[in-house]
Design an enzyme around this catalytic site. Structure first.
Site, mmCIF file in Angstrom:
data_model
loop_
_atom_site.group_PDB
_atom_site.id
_atom_site.type_symbol
_atom_site.label_atom_id
_atom_site.label_comp_id
_atom_site.label_asym_id
_atom_site.label_seq_id
_atom_site.Cartn_x
_atom_site.Cartn_y
_atom_site.Cartn_z
ATOM 1 N N ASP A 186 20.178 4.014 3.116
ATOM 2 C CA ASP A 186 19.930 3.481 4.446
ATOM 3 C C ASP A 186 20.925 4.120 5.399
ATOM 4 O OD1 ASP A 186 18.432 1.904 6.120
ATOM 5 O OD2 ASP A 186 19.689 0.136 5.895
ATOM 6 N N ILE A 187 20.831 3.776 6.669
ATOM 7 C CA ILE A 187 21.698 4.414 7.665
ATOM 8 C C ILE A 187 23.172 4.098 7.413
ATOM 9 C CG2 ILE A 187 21.519 2.509 9.332
ATOM 10 C CD1 ILE A 187 21.396 4.760 11.522
ATOM 11 N N ARG A 217 15.124 2.128 3.718
ATOM 12 C CA ARG A 217 15.205 0.856 3.007
ATOM 13 C C ARG A 217 14.559 -0.250 3.829
ATOM 14 N NH1 ARG A 217 20.751 -0.710 2.020
ATOM 15 N NH2 ARG A 217 20.971 1.298 0.971
ATOM 16 N N SER A 218 13.445 0.055 4.461
ATOM 17 C CA SER A 218 12.717 -0.967 5.199
ATOM 18 C C SER A 218 12.146 -1.972 4.217
ATOM 19 C CB SER A 218 11.575 -0.336 6.013
ATOM 20 O OG SER A 218 10.564 0.143 5.143
ATOM 21 N N CYS A 273 0.794 -1.238 0.000
ATOM 22 C CA CYS A 273 0.000 0.000 0.000
ATOM 23 C C CYS A 273 0.825 1.286 0.000
ATOM 24 C CB CYS A 273 -0.938 0.009 1.205
ATOM 25 S SG CYS A 273 -2.179 -1.277 1.134
#
Length: 329
Positions: free
Chosen positions: A205-206, A182-183, A147
């Site tokens: 990302d981190i 970037r989950s 979603c």
């Protein structure tokens, strides 16, 4: 001489969602009942409860039935299986995080694919990364997409970032986009979807930066991922036409000095990743996307119900043909 004011256009999610809700209303006219969406809340996260309540309100306002079931997380697995087996339940949404580890990924795979409105089941995720857009060989049943990533896609379409002159599937060709997050639920799927549509995407990302694209001149059918050792936002942001950020912490802010003039900036975190000064550099700023995400959720539910109706009709037609063949033989 008066100071020139920023020319940034702030676009609100409500305005973008209107067209999607109209599409949903038209789709509802084609079915003869009110689809039932069941939400499972097993998290103490206040943001999850707000999202659940907001989902229920929006669903009810737009012709859907919604039922929120609050379940202890240790009992959630059985509750999901029961909902899978309940013919009255058309769609299921689970408000994550629950355990905050791989157990959440396991729960995502329990859902019946025919009720997974969030598109997190293995088949849907596989199709998304492989750039397979349909569930059937005849290309009549579209695969379900997650979603929030799909909501961002719909926003980019609304903003005309997608070039409709180009063929479907290549309409982001020539665009450079940075996604800060970037989950596995949002950031990585979003980077893949954008790259599969032709964009060059820097996924930040981190710890590192990865580049998602389909190769020089769109050589490949699906995206590939390349590591960018030593790269940081200093390398990505000045190159990017579009910057999409979803860092969950309230302290993180996108460094404005690195944005290129006229960039399109979209915030999908519940926190504000852009300071108000973003309007001095961006050409378009979308401060939140929640309403679009729920519109996409209901659109996914409608698609699942329609897929089910179409499959039942196909089975019925097949049965009628088989009976006719038997009667003439």
């Amino acid at each position: 001489m008066a100071d020139e004011k920023p020319h940034c256009k702030v676009v609100l999610a409500n305005n973008i969602a209107k067209g999607l809700f109209e599409e949903v209303h038209e789709g509802l006219k084609k079915i003869d009942r009110m689809p039932l969406l069941v939400g499972f809340l097993s998290s103490a996260d206040p943001a999850a409860r707000v999202y659940a309540e907001w989902t229920g309100k929006t669903a009810s306002e737009n012709g859907f039935a919604f039922e929120l079931r609050e379940v202890d997380r240790e009992l959630l697995e059985d509750a999901l299986i029961d909902a899978n087996n309940d013919p009255k339940v058309d769609g299921i949404i689970v408000y994550y995080p629950i355990f905050g580890n791989r157990q959440d990924q396991y729960l995502q795979q329990i859902l019946d694919i025919s009720k997974d409105v969030e598109g997190l089941s293995h088949r849907y995720i596989f199709n998304m990364y492989q750039n397979i857009r349909f569930l059937d060989p005849e290309n009549t049943k579209k695969s379900i997409l997650p979603c929030t990533p799909l909501a961002v896609i719909k926003i980019l379409e609304y903003l005309r970032i997608y070039n409709t002159i180009l063929p479907y599937g290549n309409r982001l060709y020539g665009r450079t986009i940075t996604v800060i997050n970037r989950s596995e639920v949002v950031g990585r799927p979003l980077a893949a979807l954008l790259a599969n549509d032709g964009a060059r995407v820097y996924s930040v990302d981190i710890n590192d930066v990865q580049q998602f694209d389909r190769g020089q001149g769109l050589r490949k059918r699906r995206h590939e991922v390349t590591e960018r050792p030593g790269w940081t936002l200093k390398d990505c942001l000045p190159l990017s036409d579009v910057v999409i950020s979803g860092v969950p912490g309230d302290k993180y802010k996108v460094p404005l000095e690195l944005l290129r003039d006229g960039a399109v900036c979209i915030n999908f975190s519940s926190e504000k990743n852009f300071t108000p000064e973003v309007k001095e550099k961006a050409s378009i700023y979308v401060p939140a996307i929640g309403k679009v995400t729920i519109a996409v959720l209901l659109r996914n539910l409608l698609r699942i119900v329609q897929n089910k109706i179409d499959s039942a009709a196909e089975e019925s037609n097949k049965g009628s043909k088989d009976e006719a063949v038997q009667a003439t033989s």
